[in-house]
Design a protein around this motif. Structure first.
Motif, short mmCIF file in Angstrom:
data_model
loop_
_atom_site.label_atom_id
_atom_site.label_comp_id
_atom_site.label_asym_id
_atom_site.label_seq_id
_atom_site.Cartn_x
_atom_site.Cartn_y
_atom_site.Cartn_z
N VAL A 71 -17.18 -16.94 -17.32
CA VAL A 71 -17.52 -16.61 -15.92
C VAL A 71 -17.33 -17.84 -15.04
N TRP A 72 -17.85 -18.96 -15.51
CA TRP A 72 -17.73 -20.21 -14.73
C TRP A 72 -16.27 -20.54 -14.48
N LEU A 75 -14.75 -18.10 -11.93
CA LEU A 75 -15.24 -18.31 -10.57
C LEU A 75 -14.67 -19.60 -9.98
N ARG A 78 -11.05 -19.08 -9.07
CA ARG A 78 -10.95 -18.29 -7.83
C ARG A 78 -11.26 -19.15 -6.60
N ALA A 79 -12.29 -19.98 -6.73
CA ALA A 79 -12.68 -20.83 -5.61
C ALA A 79 -11.57 -21.85 -5.30
N ARG A 80 -10.97 -22.40 -6.35
CA ARG A 80 -9.88 -23.36 -6.13
C ARG A 80 -8.69 -22.69 -5.44
N PRO B 22 -15.13 -27.04 -6.35
CA PRO B 22 -15.37 -25.92 -5.44
C PRO B 22 -16.83 -25.58 -5.18
N PHE B 23 -17.72 -25.88 -6.14
CA PHE B 23 -19.12 -25.47 -5.96
C PHE B 23 -20.04 -26.68 -5.90
N GLN B 60 -20.40 -10.37 -11.17
CA GLN B 60 -19.56 -11.57 -11.00
C GLN B 60 -19.34 -11.89 -9.53
N GLU B 61 -19.18 -10.84 -8.74
CA GLU B 61 -18.99 -11.05 -7.30
C GLU B 61 -20.24 -11.69 -6.69
N TYR B 64 -20.31 -15.30 -7.53
CA TYR B 64 -19.29 -16.03 -6.76
C TYR B 64 -19.78 -16.29 -5.34
N ARG B 68 -20.54 -19.89 -3.62
CA ARG B 68 -19.81 -20.27 -2.41
C ARG B 68 -20.77 -20.58 -1.26
#
Lengths: 174, 194
Positions: A71-72, A75, A78-80, B22-23, B60-61, B64, B68
């Motif tokens: 999952v990490w 995610l 996707r963020a990148r 990203p996070f 999962q959404e 995310y 974010r």
């Protein structure tokens, strides 16, 4: 005494906690059990909460969440990707604008080009600037009539304009 | 060529940093948070929406969007409420129509009727009643009842998870509880008649 219109009871949190901890009814003190017998709110809570709590336990067993590592990774990827898209968006806009300008310019000069092309085959026959090339070209063009020559030249110009556009579209996908 | 303005450079730098990391939350913290919340979150979405497949997608959404948003949470509880708030918003966006619970009755539960194990049979029957009653509840009622009586959340926590005022929860929960109790009694009566 039970009052059906009663909305809340100060012992409700205590009862809910006991139900969730699995202490209800045997593990609770007598006063709470007695209170539930007398209180409309708590009686209703004692009817509903064990059902929902049981359903919660069943649902948690039923749940099969994907491994946290996967999952990490998903995610983060996707963020990148989204961050990259955001960062390159101005460049893509600029490229698109440039391509639109080229197409607009080409369309703008097309009438002029066609006018010039109208006399170009005649110029080609008489050309003395590059005699050898002219000779080869004129011998090749000699097999074509006037309309076919114009079509061939329009085709060449179109290809010359379309190739950069096609290259732009292909590269912008990356 | 046009010069880049300072704000554009800053934005590009922020985007570059975002692409690099990203996070705000690091992987270790996320692991711990996910292990603690993934199952309850799935259970919540599955039972509120009545759709297990959709719950799979939305979990999962929800993570995310949570990552974010990088909420500035002081405690783990705040963090959990924020995640459930994101999930509730997703449930609202994906809510189509009231659906019954997708109750996965285990083999023991089904077999109990045949074996004569009264407790398990009664439990199975109660779960079926709940499934029938649940189908008639609104999304909001389901959220309130689930958070209050399946999670054991306090009114303040429910308000935080649903983006409502704490003062409103008391009345809304009272009404939802009344509705479910009535529907359960109806479901039991219907079974009794058949």
């Amino acid at each position: 005494m039970k009052r059906p219109d009663q909305r809340e009871c100060h012992r409700e949190p205590e009862l809910v906690e006991a139900i969730i901890d699995g202490r209800w009814p045997e593990g609770c003190d007598e006063t709470l059990r007695q209170h539930v017998g007398d209180c409309a709110v708590c009686a209703e809570v004692a009817e509903i909460a064990p059902l929902l709590n049981g359903e919660h336990t069943a649902a948690c067993h039923e749940a099969g969440p994907p491994p946290v590592g996967a999952v990490w990774w998903r995610l983060e990827a996707r963020a990148r990707r989204e961050a990259m898209l955001r960062a390159t968006r101005p460049i893509l806009w600029t490229q698109g604008l440039a391509a639109a300008c080229v197409v607009g310019l080409a369309l703008g000069v097309l009438p002029l080009t066609l006018e010039v092309l109208g006399d170009w085959d005649a110029w080609l026959y008489q050309s003395a600037v590059l005699p050898e090339v002219s000779g080869v070209v004129t011998s090749w063009f000699a097999h074509l009539d006037h309309e076919n020559i114009q079509l061939a030249l329009i085709g060449c110009v179109s290809v010359a304009l379309l190739i950069p556009l096609a290259l732009y579209l292909a590269l912008s996908e990356e | 060529m046009r010069d880049l303005t300072l704000s554009e450079i800053e934005r590009l730098q922020v985007d570059a940093v975002a692409a690099e990391q990203p996070f705000v939350m690091d992987e270790e913290s996320f692991r711990a948070f996910y292990e603690e919340t993934a199952r309850p979150l799935w259970a919540y979405l599955s039972r509120v929406l009545g759709d297990n497949a959709m719950a799979d997608d939305l979990v999962q959404e929800a993570y995310y969007r949570f990552l974010r948003a990088a909420p500035d949470c002081e405690t783990e509880a705040h963090r959990r409420h924020y995640l459930f708030r994101v999930a509730s918003n997703l449930a609202r966006d994906h809510w189509r129509r009231p659906r019954p619970l997708q109750i996965a009755l285990d083999e023991a539960g089904e077999g109990a009727v045949v074996d004569g194990s009264q407790d398990l049979a009664a439990d199975t029957a109660r779960r079926k009643d709940l499934g029938r009653a649940w189908a008639h509840l609104s999304r909001r009622d389901r959220e309130l009842l689930w958070l209050a009586y399946a999670h054991g959340s306090a009114h303040r926590e429910i308000a935080a998870a649903l983006g409502l005022r704490t003062a409103s929860i008391k009345l809304m929960l009272f009404r939802a509880r009344k509705r479910l109790a009535r529907l359960l009694r109806q479901a039991e009566a219907e079974v009794g008649q058949t």
